[in-house]
Write a protein that holds these residues in place. Structure first.
Motif, short mmCIF file in Angstrom:
data_model
loop_
_atom_site.label_atom_id
_atom_site.label_comp_id
_atom_site.label_asym_id
_atom_site.label_seq_id
_atom_site.Cartn_x
_atom_site.Cartn_y
_atom_site.Cartn_z
N LEU A 86 0.86 -1.19 0.00
CA LEU A 86 0.00 0.00 0.00
C LEU A 86 0.89 1.23 0.00
CD1 LEU A 86 -3.25 0.85 1.81
CD2 LEU A 86 -1.30 2.36 2.17
N VAL A 87 0.60 2.15 -0.92
CA VAL A 87 1.30 3.43 -0.98
C VAL A 87 0.26 4.53 -0.78
CG1 VAL A 87 2.65 5.02 -2.39
CG2 VAL A 87 3.08 2.55 -2.54
N ASP A 88 0.49 5.37 0.22
CA ASP A 88 -0.46 6.45 0.55
C ASP A 88 0.31 7.75 0.69
OD1 ASP A 88 -2.44 8.12 1.45
OD2 ASP A 88 -2.86 7.00 3.29
N ALA A 89 0.06 8.69 -0.23
CA ALA A 89 0.72 10.00 -0.20
C ALA A 89 -0.25 11.11 0.17
CB ALA A 89 1.37 10.29 -1.55
N SER A 90 -1.43 10.74 0.70
CA SER A 90 -2.46 11.75 0.99
C SER A 90 -2.04 12.71 2.10
CB SER A 90 -3.77 11.07 1.36
OG SER A 90 -3.60 10.19 2.47
N PRO A 118 -7.25 15.19 -10.34
CA PRO A 118 -7.78 15.88 -9.17
C PRO A 118 -9.08 15.22 -8.68
CG PRO A 118 -7.05 17.47 -10.79
CD PRO A 118 -6.94 16.13 -11.45
N GLY A 119 -9.20 15.08 -7.36
CA GLY A 119 -10.36 14.42 -6.77
C GLY A 119 -10.09 12.98 -6.41
N ILE A 120 -9.01 12.42 -6.97
CA ILE A 120 -8.62 11.05 -6.64
C ILE A 120 -7.58 11.09 -5.53
CG2 ILE A 120 -7.59 8.93 -7.52
CD1 ILE A 120 -10.32 9.49 -8.71
N VAL A 121 -7.79 10.30 -4.50
CA VAL A 121 -6.85 10.24 -3.38
C VAL A 121 -5.55 9.56 -3.88
CG1 VAL A 121 -6.45 9.37 -1.05
CG2 VAL A 121 -8.75 10.10 -1.74
N PRO A 122 -4.38 10.13 -3.56
CA PRO A 122 -3.12 9.50 -3.99
C PRO A 122 -2.80 8.28 -3.13
CG PRO A 122 -2.65 11.47 -2.73
CD PRO A 122 -4.14 11.42 -2.89
N LEU A 123 -3.64 7.26 -3.27
CA LEU A 123 -3.48 6.01 -2.53
C LEU A 123 -3.77 4.85 -3.48
CD1 LEU A 123 -4.81 5.03 0.97
CD2 LEU A 123 -5.44 3.65 -1.02
N LEU A 190 -10.65 10.53 8.45
CA LEU A 190 -10.33 11.74 9.20
C LEU A 190 -9.33 12.57 8.42
CD1 LEU A 190 -9.98 10.40 12.85
CD2 LEU A 190 -11.77 11.88 11.97
N HIS A 191 -9.63 13.85 8.23
CA HIS A 191 -8.67 14.71 7.57
C HIS A 191 -8.87 16.14 8.05
CE1 HIS A 191 -12.12 15.89 5.18
NE2 HIS A 191 -11.40 16.86 4.63
N THR A 192 -7.89 16.99 7.86
CA THR A 192 -7.98 18.42 8.19
C THR A 192 -7.53 19.23 7.00
OG1 THR A 192 -5.74 18.44 9.05
CG2 THR A 192 -7.47 18.03 10.65
N GLN A 193 -8.08 20.43 6.87
CA GLN A 193 -7.66 21.34 5.81
C GLN A 193 -6.45 22.16 6.23
OE1 GLN A 193 -8.96 21.37 2.76
NE2 GLN A 193 -10.32 19.71 3.36
N GLU A 194 -6.38 22.54 7.49
CA GLU A 194 -5.27 23.33 8.02
C GLU A 194 -4.74 22.67 9.28
OE1 GLU A 194 -3.98 25.80 6.49
OE2 GLU A 194 -5.52 26.08 4.96
N PRO A 195 -3.44 22.84 9.56
CA PRO A 195 -2.87 22.21 10.76
C PRO A 195 -3.56 22.63 12.05
CG PRO A 195 -1.14 23.01 9.31
CD PRO A 195 -2.43 23.54 8.76
N THR A 196 -4.15 23.84 12.10
CA THR A 196 -4.76 24.35 13.32
C THR A 196 -6.18 23.85 13.51
OG1 THR A 196 -5.44 26.34 12.11
CG2 THR A 196 -3.36 26.44 13.32
N GLN A 197 -6.78 23.22 12.48
CA GLN A 197 -8.15 22.77 12.57
C GLN A 197 -8.23 21.38 13.19
OE1 GLN A 197 -9.71 22.92 8.62
NE2 GLN A 197 -10.03 25.13 8.65
N GLU A 198 -9.41 21.11 13.77
CA GLU A 198 -9.65 19.77 14.30
C GLU A 198 -9.96 18.82 13.14
OE1 GLU A 198 -9.56 18.52 17.42
OE2 GLU A 198 -8.67 20.42 18.01
N PRO A 199 -9.59 17.54 13.28
CA PRO A 199 -9.93 16.58 12.23
C PRO A 199 -11.44 16.49 12.04
CG PRO A 199 -8.33 15.66 13.75
CD PRO A 199 -8.81 16.95 14.36
N THR A 200 -11.88 16.39 10.80
CA THR A 200 -13.30 16.28 10.48
C THR A 200 -13.53 15.00 9.68
OG1 THR A 200 -12.97 17.56 8.45
CG2 THR A 200 -13.59 18.78 10.42
N GLN A 201 -14.78 14.53 9.73
CA GLN A 201 -15.14 13.33 8.99
C GLN A 201 -15.41 13.69 7.53
OE1 GLN A 201 -15.49 10.10 9.64
NE2 GLN A 201 -15.03 10.06 11.82
N ALA A 202 -14.84 12.93 6.63
CA ALA A 202 -15.10 13.13 5.21
C ALA A 202 -15.28 11.75 4.58
CB ALA A 202 -13.95 13.87 4.53
N SER A 203 -16.26 11.62 3.69
CA SER A 203 -16.50 10.33 3.08
C SER A 203 -15.57 10.13 1.88
CB SER A 203 -17.95 10.20 2.64
OG SER A 203 -18.24 11.15 1.64
N ILE A 204 -15.08 8.94 1.76
CA ILE A 204 -14.22 8.57 0.64
C ILE A 204 -14.80 7.30 0.03
CG2 ILE A 204 -11.95 7.62 0.04
CD1 ILE A 204 -10.70 9.53 1.98
#
Length: 283
Positions: A86-90, A118-123, A190-204
């Motif tokens: 498995l290679v994950d660069a996300s 764009p829109g495809i996770v680099p995994l 779980l992902h964040t947009q900025e380092p200062t933000q809390e992790p949020t749920q996003a569907s993949i």
């Protein structure tokens, strides 16, 4: 008397030449050691193949190692013909143009090259063959042109690249050539947009495909190379979302996994092998 002086001068010159020669050899050795240290100092595995494979796949492009690139492998390959990778660069948080994966000590070093739109996770995850214990690299090219490199290591008894596929031992393997089992399901991430933000749920959306193919390496006597070499995931309007180049180092009947932030609609998986056979599945 004169002859004695001449002999002494000859001896002095011989000693002088010998000292110069030894000094030159010592300097040359030190220079080689220095170059070797410079070229491999950033490779944690100290692979003797690193400089060769880096130039083979990246040329003279600048690069840096990055621990955020996950290269997940088993500690020991119980089956050298089916080693999960498995290679994950996300985690890089930047647009990825391509990922090139290879195994330093394999006779067929290239595993895959992956181009996500764009829109495809680099995994990407798939199984591959190993011939012996080896470092495995994932070189990630960003939209800026930079190269980042992740490294994993798998210990193995070996022989995976030079054994015939089990698929060929089945009487009906040719009738099932290119059969595709495809599935897609939603998974939370779980992902964040900025380092200062809390992790949020996003569907993949996860896409998983198994393709029936012997993936012959060409390294077995009397069995020529026969493998899937091109793969594309296409959207509703036949636009290409993912492009992959595969090599004979990929395992037989490979199970390939992708992740995407896109959702909805029909998708088509298209593949072609090195004999020109094309396979497709809509799901």
């Amino acid at each position: 008397m004169i002859s004695d002086v001449i002999n002494l001068m000859r001896c002095a010159m011989a000693i002088h030449f010998s000292i110069r020669r030894r000094l030159c050899l010592c300097l040359a050795f030190l220079m080689l050691m220095s170059l070797s240290t410079i070229s491999s100092a950033d490779d944690s595995t100290n692979s003797v193949m690193w400089d060769y494979t880096r130039k083979l796949f990246l040329g003279d492009a600048a690069y840096q190692f990055d621990d955020r690139i996950r290269v997940e492998l088993p500690i020991f390959a119980e089956d050298s013909m089916q080693v999960p990778l498995l290679v994950d660069a996300s985690a890089l948080g930047q647009e990825v143009v391509q990922i090139i994966a290879w195994a330093d000590y394999n006779p067929i070093q290239h595993i895959f090259t992956y181009h996500p739109e764009p829109g495809i996770v680099p995994l990407v995850a798939l199984p591959f063959k190993v011939q012996q214990s080896t470092p495995v690299r994932a070189a990630v090219q960003l939209a800026s042109g930079e190269w980042r490199v992740g490294t994993g290591f798998v210990d193995a008894a070996g022989g995976g690249c030079t054994l015939p596929s089990m698929t060929r031992m089945e009487d009906d393997w040719l009738s099932r050539l290119g059969d595709i089992s495809a599935g897609r399901f939603e998974r939370p991430s779980l992902h964040t947009q900025e380092p200062t933000q809390e992790p949020t749920q996003a569907s993949i959306e996860r896409y998983r495909f198994r393709v029936m193919h012997p993936m012959d390496s060409g390294l077995v006597a009397n069995i020529p190379s026969f493998y899937l070499e091109q793969l594309e995931l296409r959207g509703d309007e036949n636009e290409v979302l993912i492009r992959m180049s595969l090599s004979p180092a990929v395992s037989e009947n490979p199970l390939i996994t992708f992740d995407s932030h896109l959702s909805g609609g029909a998708y088509t998986l298209w593949l072609r092998d090195n004999d020109g056979n094309e396979f497709r599945q809509v799901f």
